[in-house]
Design an enzyme around this catalytic site. Structure first.
Site, short mmCIF file in Angstrom:
data_model
loop_
_atom_site.label_atom_id
_atom_site.label_comp_id
_atom_site.label_asym_id
_atom_site.label_seq_id
_atom_site.Cartn_x
_atom_site.Cartn_y
_atom_site.Cartn_z
N LYS A 195 0.85 -1.20 0.00
CA LYS A 195 0.00 0.00 0.00
C LYS A 195 0.89 1.25 0.00
O LYS A 195 2.11 1.15 -0.02
CB LYS A 195 -0.96 -0.03 1.20
CG LYS A 195 -1.72 -1.35 1.36
CD LYS A 195 -2.87 -1.53 0.36
CE LYS A 195 -3.38 -2.95 0.29
NZ LYS A 195 -4.15 -3.42 1.42
C1 LIG Z 1 -5.06 -4.63 1.82
C2 LIG Z 1 -6.54 -4.52 1.89
C3 LIG Z 1 -7.25 -4.86 3.04
C4 LIG Z 1 -6.61 -5.53 4.23
O1 LIG Z 1 -5.51 -4.86 4.70
P1 LIG Z 1 -4.36 -5.68 5.50
O2 LIG Z 1 -3.55 -4.58 6.09
O3 LIG Z 1 -3.62 -6.48 4.48
O4 LIG Z 1 -5.03 -6.53 6.51
C5 LIG Z 1 -8.62 -4.64 3.05
N1 LIG Z 1 -9.26 -4.11 1.99
C6 LIG Z 1 -8.60 -3.78 0.86
C7 LIG Z 1 -9.36 -3.19 -0.27
C8 LIG Z 1 -7.22 -3.99 0.77
O5 LIG Z 1 -6.59 -3.72 -0.37
#
Ligand SMILES: *Cc1c(COP(=O)(O)O)cnc(C)c1O
Length: 400
Positions: A195
């Protein structure tokens, strides 16, 4: 293969990030310490939210948000099917049921019309929450979704895991920052390394509701509170003279350990200082892809744009694989052989065996059409213009 392998996404860690983590490691508090508070305050600044609760992942952020809203077994949660598993799974963690909404075939976003359609398929009165997803960093029409949600008495939780730093047009075209929760009760962020901001694992919920923030803070740490304003049994909490017992804590609800450590938060805080630089570079890379891919239309085209100022998480090209005469797997393998990583975001969640067995087969044509064509090309701040050109040249080879 020319040059190094380009993954579809990658964190950018500099010496100052490493120094920030090392400083915590040399300090007294590895968890429950000052870096957590500092990170939460910094996120309040960045998002404009009233309060921020940091936690261990985007998934636990979503879990805390549905807990904070008091969702119960039998309640229904509306979730766009074109998302990561966690958006839907958070409903199941609290025993609630998922109603999958379709999405726009060219943006992957749930629109007000898709929300209306999902509400019509829900059990009357059972849908309590909808979770719009700001896919790829591009924001849903929050004003439009809120108008529909308000009409049906439904709350909105934003899955903003792709979109820290994105802004979208609000009333009279004022810029609204994701996480300020103008139109929602809460927004959930992820700081997984692919991210925009990396914490290793990490997440946060933003909200303007102080009671919900307090509930989420309790539930993130076992449901316990050290100094409740009004303890249920004052005789446990206080000495005979009315002073607080120093060892006391009270649990009124069962909670979890969803805390983020000071190690993670120090990294997050250091990374947040670079958010604007990361976003600016991501936007430059996106603009370069857009221009370079223009000659390939209509065979290859970028996802449609909805306005606002997205902090792009992914660069998604929509490819007509049937017209190309090559499958997506063939294209991905050819790109991989050229040193280019790609990924598919996402296989629609309603097609996962768990959900298909629970809710039966469903036809969500917009999501199917998006899924059939999407391919995420490399996008991360350390990419050079030459990297972008290399990806486009490799695609050109495959297409010609
Ligand atoms: C990455 C993601 C999550 C979960 O996040 P984590 O930090 O990996 O638990 C939830 N929703 C979306 C759309 C994501 O891309």
């Amino acid at each position: 293969m020319t040059g190094t392998f380009l993954p579809y996404g990658r964190q950018s860690i500099d010496d100052d990030d490493i120094a920030a983590v090392a400083a915590v490691l040399k300090s007294d508090a590895l968890t429950n310490g000052p870096a957590v508070d500092a990170f939460e305050r910094a996120l309040v600044e960045v998002t404009g939210a009233g309060d921020v609760v940091a936690c261990s992942s985007g998934t636990t952020a979503l879990h805390l948000a549905v807990l904070g809203l008091g969702l119960q077994p039998g309640d229904q949660v509306i979730v766009p099917t074109l998302t990561f598993l966690a958006t839907a799974n958070c409903a199941r963690y609290v025993g609630a049921e998922v109603v999958f909404a379709d999405v726009d075939p060219d943006t992957g976003l749930m629109t007000p019309r898709h929300l209306e359609d999902a509400i019509a398929r829900a059990r009357p009165g059972a849908a309590k929450v909808a979770i719009p997803v700001h896919l790829n960093g591009q924001c849903c029409d929050m004003e439009g979704l809120k108008a529909v949600a308000d009409r049906h008495g439904i709350s909105l939780i934003e899955d903003a895991c792709h979109a820290v730093g994105s802004t979208y047009p609000g009333p009279s075209n004022a810029r609204v920052t994701v996480g300020s929760s103008r139109a929602s009760v809460a927004a959930c962020l992820s700081f997984h390394p692919v991210k925009t901001i990396a914490m290793g694992e990490g997440g946060a919920v933003t909200t303007n509701d102080p009671k919900m923030a307090a509930a989420m803070r309790r539930l993130r740490s076992h449901g316990m509170e050290r100094t409740p304003a009004q303890p249920v049994y004052p005789e446990y909490a206080q000495d005979a003279d009315g002073s607080a017992n120093p060892w006391f804590y009270e649990m009124t609800d069962v909670g979890w350990n969803f805390r983020a450590t000071d190690i993670q938060c120090a990294l997050g805080l250091s990374q947040l200082k670079k958010l604007n630089r990361f976003i600016a570079r991501r936007q430059e890379v996106v603009a370069r892809y857009d221009a370079a891919l223009r000659p390939f239309a209509p065979l290859i085209r970028p996802i449609a744009r909805v306005g606002g100022d997205p902090a792009w998480h992914l660069y998604v090209a929509l490819i007509d694989f049937a017209a190309l005469g090559k499958s997506r797997a063939v294209v991905m393998r050819a790109l991989s052989a050229a040193g280019i990583g790609t990924q598919v975001h996402y296989f629609p969640v309603h097609l996962q065996p768990y959900y298909q067995e629970r809710y039966g087969k469903q036809d969500l044509p917009g999501a199917n059409a998006y899924y059939a064509r999407c391919l995420s090309l490399p996008l991360f701040p350390a990419m050079t213009d030459a990297d972008v050109d290399r990806v486009v040249a490799a695609l050109a080879q495959i297409v010609k």
